[in-house]
Write an enzyme that holds these catalytic residues in place. Structure first.
Site, PDB file in Angstrom:
ATOM      1  N   THR A 117       0.822  -1.215   0.000  1.00 49.18           N
ATOM      2  CA  THR A 117       0.000   0.000   0.000  1.00 49.18           C
ATOM      3  C   THR A 117       0.852   1.260   0.000  1.00 49.18           C
ATOM      4  OG1 THR A 117      -1.516   1.282   1.392  1.00 49.18           O
ATOM      5  CG2 THR A 117      -0.111  -0.258   2.533  1.00 49.18           C
ATOM      6  N   TYR A 141      -1.766  -0.037  10.227  1.00 50.00           N
ATOM      7  CA  TYR A 141      -2.068  -0.693   8.948  1.00 50.00           C
ATOM      8  C   TYR A 141      -0.854  -0.605   8.020  1.00 50.00           C
ATOM      9  CZ  TYR A 141      -3.712  -1.125   4.163  1.00 50.00           C
ATOM     10  OH  TYR A 141      -3.833  -1.488   2.838  1.00 50.00           O
TER      11      TYR A 141
HETATM   12  N1  UFG Z   1     -13.212  11.258   1.789  1.00 49.58           N
HETATM   13  C1  UFG Z   1     -14.240  12.152   1.979  1.00 49.58           C
HETATM   14  N2  UFG Z   1     -15.488  11.660   2.259  1.00 49.58           N
HETATM   15  C2  UFG Z   1     -15.745  10.323   2.360  1.00 49.58           C
HETATM   16  C3  UFG Z   1     -14.685   9.405   2.152  1.00 49.58           C
HETATM   17  C4  UFG Z   1     -13.423   9.910   1.886  1.00 49.58           C
HETATM   18  O1  UFG Z   1     -14.049  13.368   1.925  1.00 49.58           O
HETATM   19  O2  UFG Z   1     -16.898   9.945   2.623  1.00 49.58           O
HETATM   20  C5  UFG Z   1     -11.867  11.771   1.481  1.00 49.58           C
HETATM   21  C6  UFG Z   1     -10.829  11.365   2.511  1.00 49.58           C
HETATM   22  O3  UFG Z   1     -10.844  12.256   3.608  1.00 49.58           O
HETATM   23  C7  UFG Z   1      -9.561  11.424   1.662  1.00 49.58           C
HETATM   24  C8  UFG Z   1     -10.026  11.015   0.266  1.00 49.58           C
HETATM   25  O4  UFG Z   1     -11.435  11.191   0.273  1.00 49.58           O
HETATM   26  O5  UFG Z   1      -9.098  12.745   1.603  1.00 49.58           O
HETATM   27  C9  UFG Z   1      -9.726   9.568  -0.059  1.00 49.58           C
HETATM   28  O6  UFG Z   1     -10.170   8.763   1.024  1.00 49.58           O
HETATM   29  P1  UFG Z   1     -10.350   7.178   0.932  1.00 49.58           P
HETATM   30  O7  UFG Z   1     -10.894   6.727   2.243  1.00 49.58           O
HETATM   31  O8  UFG Z   1     -11.119   6.838  -0.314  1.00 49.58           O
HETATM   32  O9  UFG Z   1      -8.884   6.631   0.699  1.00 49.58           O
HETATM   33  P2  UFG Z   1      -7.525   6.906   1.516  1.00 49.58           P
HETATM   34  O10 UFG Z   1      -6.684   7.775   0.638  1.00 49.58           O
HETATM   35  O11 UFG Z   1      -7.767   7.368   2.886  1.00 49.58           O
HETATM   36  O12 UFG Z   1      -6.972   5.441   1.671  1.00 49.58           O
HETATM   37  C10 UFG Z   1      -6.393   4.734   0.606  1.00 49.58           C
HETATM   38  C11 UFG Z   1      -6.629   3.245   0.822  1.00 49.58           C
HETATM   39  C12 UFG Z   1      -5.934   2.779   2.058  1.00 49.58           C
HETATM   40  C13 UFG Z   1      -4.478   3.145   1.980  1.00 49.58           C
HETATM   41  C14 UFG Z   1      -4.312   4.618   1.719  1.00 49.58           C
HETATM   42  C15 UFG Z   1      -2.871   4.937   1.480  1.00 49.58           C
HETATM   43  O13 UFG Z   1      -8.000   3.001   0.900  1.00 49.58           O
HETATM   44  O14 UFG Z   1      -6.062   1.379   2.164  1.00 49.58           O
HETATM   45  O15 UFG Z   1      -5.037   4.991   0.547  1.00 49.58           O
HETATM   46  O16 UFG Z   1      -2.654   6.254   1.224  1.00 49.58           O
HETATM   47  F1  UFG Z   1      -3.865   2.880   3.142  1.00 49.58           F
END
Ligand code: UFG
Length: 329
Positions: A117, A141
């Site tokens: 990841t 994680y």
């Molecule tokens: N977000 C929102 N509203 C939501 C969901 C997400 O604004 O309802 C935002 C989050 O705050 C973030 C962006 O959208 O800024 C992306 O969020 P995600 O939850 O879709 O993904 P992440 O970037 O947090 O996580 C992903 C993978 C993880 C991994 C990570 C590594 O899902 O498994 O990237 O950077 F660890």
């Protein structure tokens, strides 16, 4: 000869199984069905319901099916959950991966592909982030995945064994033929959440943080279509089988989109102007993280076919609609 796919009943794993079957491979899935679904595993693949830490079961399966390669997806993936339950994450992701790697070595399986990841980088100093960036995970994680990368590195140095660790950025979308998609209950991923809101499963959605130092104030991510991601794994499998050495590579397109750009794309593609609430920052979110994809292209010969946000969103939406129909049945 068969490929063992752990976590093959889950989101990315089930796409991998289809990719392998499409290339004429024999596939055996090992999944304990804690978050995956038996119906997500195609009939042409064997499903063994069990735990990757059950070495007796794993080794019996490897020997019975003549497994020559393992593609390892099984694991826990929710960052905030890992902060609340670090030992659970180290057990499930690290301790059990150790058992799986040991089973591979004991049974003479020489090829191993690991689902790593972008979280191993934490907040990168610069974007796009290369594989040479400092590894400073900011959650159990990310650390649990990095520890597995380290075990693989040391195992490859000691044994006749080679691995590929692919560091995923933001995986999204669904199989263009809609044979599988993201079915996770209570999903937290942006594109999935926005599609659930567009299809009426949620009354509204949140934007977590609008005051970040980015052009529109929301976080920037590199969204990669799940079909391009699993194709990178297939190319990695062919490369390992050709005798190439171990490799660590990012999987992303090298282009970032903000949260608001993604939500706009979902509104445009769905034709639904759903309710979006501007909320505070979500703890642990990096401001921006975008992959350098050069290594994946040069080492694996990867040629992404779905590098288009509109297409990713359109496939995710179509899957969400299919899922809504299925759940109403
Ligand atoms: N977000 C929102 N509203 C939501 C969901 C997400 O604004 O309802 C935002 C989050 O705050 C973030 C962006 O959208 O800024 C992306 O969020 P995600 O939850 O879709 O993904 P992440 O970037 O947090 O996580 C992903 C993978 C993880 C991994 C990570 C590594 O899902 O498994 O990237 O950077 F660890």
């Amino acid at each position: 000869m068969a490929v063992l796919v752990t976590g093959g009943a889950g989101y990315i794993g089930s796409h991998m199984v289809w990719e392998l079957l499409d290339h004429g491979e024999e596939v055996v899935v090992l999944d304990r069905l804690s978050t995956g679904f038996d119906w997500a595993v195609p009939e042409a693949a064997e499903l063994v319901v069990g735990d990757i830490g059950d070495q007796t079961l794993v080794e019996e399966t490897i020997r019975r099916r003549g497994v020559d390669a393992i593609i390892h997806f099984a694991g826990s993936i929710i960052v905030p959950e890992s902060v609340a339950d670090p030992l659970g994450y180290y057990f499930n992701n690290t301790v059990k991966s150790r058992a799986l790697i040991e089973s591979a070595v004991c049974c003479g399986v020489k090829h191993f592909i690991f689902s790593s990841t972008a979280a191993v980088y934490g907040t990168p100093r610069t974007n796009p982030v290369t594989e040479e960036e400092l590894l400073q995970p900011e959650s159990p994680y990310g650390t649990s995945k990095l520890m597995t990368e380290i075990m693989l590195r040391d195992t490859a140095a000691a044994h006749d064994f080679a691995y590929t660790a692919l560091r995923y950025f933001n995986v999204s979308g669904a199989d263009p033929k809609l044979r599988t998609g993201q079915s996770t209950k209570g999903a937290t991923h942006l594109i999935k959440v926005a599609c659930e809101t567009a299809t009426g499963k949620r009354p509204s959605m949140d934007v977590f943080g609008t005051d970040y130092p980015t052009p529109d104030g929301t976080c920037v991510r590199d969204y990669i279509h799940v079909s391009d991601l699993v194709n990178a794994h297939y190319l990695a499998l062919r490369r390992l089988r050709s005798g190439a050495g171990s490799l660590v590579a990012n999987c992303g397109y090298g282009r970032g989109y903000s949260v608001l750009e993604v939500i706009d794309a979902v509104k445009r593609v769905s034709g639904k102007d759903f309710n979006v609430v501007e909320s505070g920052r979500r703890p642990g979110d990096a401001v921006a993280i975008v992959a350098s994809a050069e290594r994946c292209v040069s080492e694996l010969g990867w040629r992404p076919a779905h590098d288009d946000l509109q297409e990713i969103v359109s496939h995710a939406l179509r899957w969400e609609e299919a899922l809504a129909r299925r759940n109403r049945l």
